[in-house]
Design a protein around this motif. Structure first.
Motif, PDB file in Angstrom:
ATOM      1  N   SER A   3       0.827  -1.214   0.000  1.00 56.89           N
ATOM      2  CA  SER A   3       0.000   0.000   0.000  1.00 56.89           C
ATOM      3  C   SER A   3       0.857   1.257   0.000  1.00 56.89           C
ATOM      4  CB  SER A   3      -0.926   0.000   1.229  1.00 56.89           C
ATOM      5  OG  SER A   3      -1.822  -1.088   1.182  1.00 56.89           O
ATOM      6  N   ARG A   4       1.963   1.244   0.738  1.00 55.43           N
ATOM      7  CA  ARG A   4       2.846   2.404   0.775  1.00 55.43           C
ATOM      8  C   ARG A   4       3.488   2.683  -0.580  1.00 55.43           C
ATOM      9  NH1 ARG A   4       3.896   0.988   6.307  1.00 55.43           N
ATOM     10  NH2 ARG A   4       5.551  -0.486   5.758  1.00 55.43           N
ATOM     11  N   ARG A   5       3.456   1.705  -1.446  1.00 53.58           N
ATOM     12  CA  ARG A   5       4.044   1.865  -2.782  1.00 53.58           C
ATOM     13  C   ARG A   5       2.964   1.998  -3.858  1.00 53.58           C
ATOM     14  NH1 ARG A   5       7.097  -0.446   0.762  1.00 53.58           N
ATOM     15  NH2 ARG A   5       9.350  -0.021   0.744  1.00 53.58           N
ATOM     16  N   GLY A   6       1.771   2.405  -3.410  1.00 57.68           N
ATOM     17  CA  GLY A   6       0.725   2.779  -4.355  1.00 57.68           C
ATOM     18  C   GLY A   6      -0.249   1.688  -4.737  1.00 57.68           C
ATOM     19  N   PHE A   7      -0.124   0.507  -4.137  1.00 56.26           N
ATOM     20  CA  PHE A   7      -1.053  -0.565  -4.462  1.00 56.26           C
ATOM     21  C   PHE A   7      -2.393  -0.341  -3.760  1.00 56.26           C
ATOM     22  CE2 PHE A   7       2.595  -2.473  -6.168  1.00 56.26           C
ATOM     23  CZ  PHE A   7       2.262  -3.632  -6.857  1.00 56.26           C
ATOM     24  N   THR A   8      -3.464  -0.653  -4.454  1.00 54.40           N
ATOM     25  CA  THR A   8      -4.816  -0.556  -3.910  1.00 54.40           C
ATOM     26  C   THR A   8      -5.242  -1.914  -3.378  1.00 54.40           C
ATOM     27  OG1 THR A   8      -5.414   1.173  -5.502  1.00 54.40           O
ATOM     28  CG2 THR A   8      -7.221  -0.020  -4.431  1.00 54.40           C
ATOM     29  N   GLY A   9      -5.680  -1.954  -2.129  1.00 51.31           N
ATOM     30  CA  GLY A   9      -6.176  -3.198  -1.551  1.00 51.31           C
ATOM     31  C   GLY A   9      -7.556  -3.526  -2.084  1.00 51.31           C
ATOM     32  N   ILE A  10      -7.762  -4.777  -2.484  1.00 52.20           N
ATOM     33  CA  ILE A  10      -9.062  -5.186  -3.016  1.00 52.20           C
ATOM     34  C   ILE A  10      -9.493  -6.495  -2.370  1.00 52.20           C
ATOM     35  CG2 ILE A  10      -8.843  -4.011  -5.226  1.00 52.20           C
ATOM     36  CD1 ILE A  10      -8.006  -6.712  -6.441  1.00 52.20           C
ATOM     37  N   SER A  11     -10.797  -6.665  -2.285  1.00 49.21           N
ATOM     38  CA  SER A  11     -11.380  -7.876  -1.707  1.00 49.21           C
ATOM     39  C   SER A  11     -12.106  -8.658  -2.788  1.00 49.21           C
ATOM     40  CB  SER A  11     -12.366  -7.506  -0.592  1.00 49.21           C
ATOM     41  OG  SER A  11     -13.138  -8.624  -0.203  1.00 49.21           O
ATOM     42  N   LEU A  12     -12.131  -9.985  -2.632  1.00 50.35           N
ATOM     43  CA  LEU A  12     -12.882 -10.827  -3.557  1.00 50.35           C
ATOM     44  C   LEU A  12     -14.226 -11.251  -2.964  1.00 50.35           C
ATOM     45  CD1 LEU A  12     -10.060 -13.104  -4.991  1.00 50.35           C
ATOM     46  CD2 LEU A  12     -10.799 -10.837  -5.690  1.00 50.35           C
ATOM     47  N   GLY A  13     -14.612 -10.594  -1.878  1.00 55.48           N
ATOM     48  CA  GLY A  13     -15.887 -10.923  -1.260  1.00 55.48           C
ATOM     49  C   GLY A  13     -15.720 -11.710   0.030  1.00 55.48           C
ATOM     50  N   GLU A  14     -16.813 -12.209   0.540  1.00 60.28           N
ATOM     51  CA  GLU A  14     -16.803 -12.867   1.841  1.00 60.28           C
ATOM     52  C   GLU A  14     -16.138 -14.234   1.815  1.00 60.28           C
ATOM     53  OE1 GLU A  14     -20.772 -13.076   3.263  1.00 60.28           O
ATOM     54  OE2 GLU A  14     -21.031 -10.897   3.435  1.00 60.28           O
ATOM     55  N   ARG A  15     -16.142 -14.901   0.700  1.00 58.03           N
ATOM     56  CA  ARG A  15     -15.599 -16.251   0.625  1.00 58.03           C
ATOM     57  C   ARG A  15     -14.071 -16.199   0.537  1.00 58.03           C
ATOM     58  NH1 ARG A  15     -19.674 -19.905  -0.428  1.00 58.03           N
ATOM     59  NH2 ARG A  15     -21.642 -18.944  -1.080  1.00 58.03           N
ATOM     60  N   ILE A  16     -13.419 -17.052   1.309  1.00 59.60           N
ATOM     61  CA  ILE A  16     -11.964 -17.159   1.269  1.00 59.60           C
ATOM     62  C   ILE A  16     -11.605 -18.241   0.252  1.00 59.60           C
ATOM     63  CG2 ILE A  16      -9.871 -17.576   2.586  1.00 59.60           C
ATOM     64  CD1 ILE A  16     -11.403 -15.088   3.418  1.00 59.60           C
ATOM     65  N   LEU A  17     -10.848 -17.855  -0.767  1.00 64.23           N
ATOM     66  CA  LEU A  17     -10.564 -18.747  -1.893  1.00 64.23           C
ATOM     67  C   LEU A  17      -9.170 -19.346  -1.792  1.00 64.23           C
ATOM     68  CD1 LEU A  17     -11.902 -16.471  -4.788  1.00 64.23           C
ATOM     69  CD2 LEU A  17     -13.181 -18.128  -3.398  1.00 64.23           C
ATOM     70  N   ARG A  18      -9.008 -20.513  -2.380  1.00 61.00           N
ATOM     71  CA  ARG A  18      -7.675 -21.051  -2.559  1.00 61.00           C
ATOM     72  C   ARG A  18      -6.931 -20.186  -3.569  1.00 61.00           C
ATOM     73  NH1 ARG A  18      -6.762 -26.018  -0.411  1.00 61.00           N
ATOM     74  NH2 ARG A  18      -8.582 -27.228   0.246  1.00 61.00           N
ATOM     75  N   VAL A  19      -5.604 -20.230  -3.488  1.00 65.09           N
ATOM     76  CA  VAL A  19      -4.798 -19.385  -4.363  1.00 65.09           C
ATOM     77  C   VAL A  19      -5.099 -19.657  -5.829  1.00 65.09           C
ATOM     78  CG1 VAL A  19      -2.456 -18.826  -5.084  1.00 65.09           C
ATOM     79  CG2 VAL A  19      -2.958 -19.132  -2.663  1.00 65.09           C
ATOM     80  N   GLU A  20      -5.160 -20.922  -6.225  1.00 62.35           N
ATOM     81  CA  GLU A  20      -5.382 -21.239  -7.634  1.00 62.35           C
ATOM     82  C   GLU A  20      -6.749 -20.741  -8.108  1.00 62.35           C
ATOM     83  OE1 GLU A  20      -5.596 -25.503  -8.351  1.00 62.35           O
ATOM     84  OE2 GLU A  20      -5.899 -25.795  -6.209  1.00 62.35           O
ATOM     85  N   THR A  21      -7.748 -20.748  -7.213  1.00 65.34           N
ATOM     86  CA  THR A  21      -9.064 -20.230  -7.562  1.00 65.34           C
ATOM     87  C   THR A  21      -9.026 -18.714  -7.673  1.00 65.34           C
ATOM     88  OG1 THR A  21     -10.080 -22.066  -6.356  1.00 65.34           O
ATOM     89  CG2 THR A  21     -11.502 -20.210  -6.911  1.00 65.34           C
ATOM     90  N   ALA A  22      -8.298 -18.076  -6.742  1.00 60.42           N
ATOM     91  CA  ALA A  22      -8.193 -16.615  -6.758  1.00 60.42           C
ATOM     92  C   ALA A  22      -7.513 -16.117  -8.032  1.00 60.42           C
ATOM     93  CB  ALA A  22      -7.424 -16.139  -5.529  1.00 60.42           C
TER      94      ALA A  22
END
Length: 250
Positions: A208-227
């Protein structure tokens, strides 16, 4: 195998290629059920795509007369930063990113990445290439993604991240970010995805300090490959025209 992918070593003449490896020969004869005179979709690694006409089948080999006439598919506009996943998952992800047109991937160490993962044979150059080739064959693509390694989180973030991102927009995906993931982004961008359990809060803060925007994929927690698949589809108008973000997902 939707495309027979050729290398320079297959060519015995200007337009003549001879395939001798069991995997491709078996697929051509057993799956395509091709014979002399049949034409197959072919491509040359990091070059054009076209057609190959079978001129001979003998001694466990297939000879093709090759005409390469068209450019490969347009690549994704996403570049990806990914916390190194578990080896079995890494194999699947490499195929996925190759299929979806990602051309640049950084595999990153983070606090929740077991350091033993870096010792896996799956990170061998030939092993990585095998998985990427499978993805290209699926998508009828020819351009191999470039894979690089960042085995230390802080040096990468402090010394390399800004240069890697350049003028592109960066996103860090995190299960508890307030902003929802955007979609249909056409401009080039960078996505970072965390390990199982996500990036630590302090790691998200570094992005975030380097300009990245935090984003959410919703309430469900996904596996990395699914994300990975979800984000690449959501960030673009189609799965071959995506953007890159930084994410920490379970």
């Amino acid at each position: 195998m939707n495309l027979i992918l050729l290398s320079d070593n297959d060519f015995t003449g200007h337009n003549l290629a001879v395939l001798r490896d069991e995997r491709r020969v078996k697929h051509i004869l057993g799956v395509h059920r091709a014979d002399v005179g049949d034409t197959l979709k072919v491509g040359l690694v990091n070059d054009k795509v076209g057609e190959g006409t079978i001129t001979a089948i003998k001694d466990c080999s297939v000879t093709l007369s090759v005409a390469l006439t068209s450019p490969p598919p347009i690549p994704s506009n996403v570049r990806l930063i990914l916390a190194l996943p578990r080896p079995p998952m890494l194999k699947r992800i490499l195929q996925t990113i190759s299929t979806l047109g990602i051309k640049e991937l950084v595999l990153l160490q983070s606090s929740r990445v077991d350091k033993s993962y870096w010792q896996t044979p799956q990170l061998n150059e030939l092993k990585i290439r095998e998985e990427l080739i499978l993805g290209l064959e699926q998508a009828r693509d020819t351009v191999l993604p470039q894979i690089s390694f960042a085995k230390r989180f802080r040096p990468f973030v402090e010394d390399s991240l800004i240069d890697f991102v350049g003028t592109e927009q960066g996103f860090v995906a995190h299960p508890y970010a307030r902003q929802s993931s955007p979609h249909n982004i056409e401009a080039p961008c960078v996505i970072a995805i965390g390990p199982e359990g996500g990036f630590l809060d302090k790691e998200v803060d570094e992005f975030s300090r380097r300009g990245f925007t935090g984003i959410s994929l919703g309430e469900r927690i996904l596996r990395v490959e699914t994300a990975v698949t979800y984000l690449l589809g959501r960030f673009s108008n189609n799965v071959t025209n995506s953007s890159m973000a930084t994410a920490g997902l379970k």
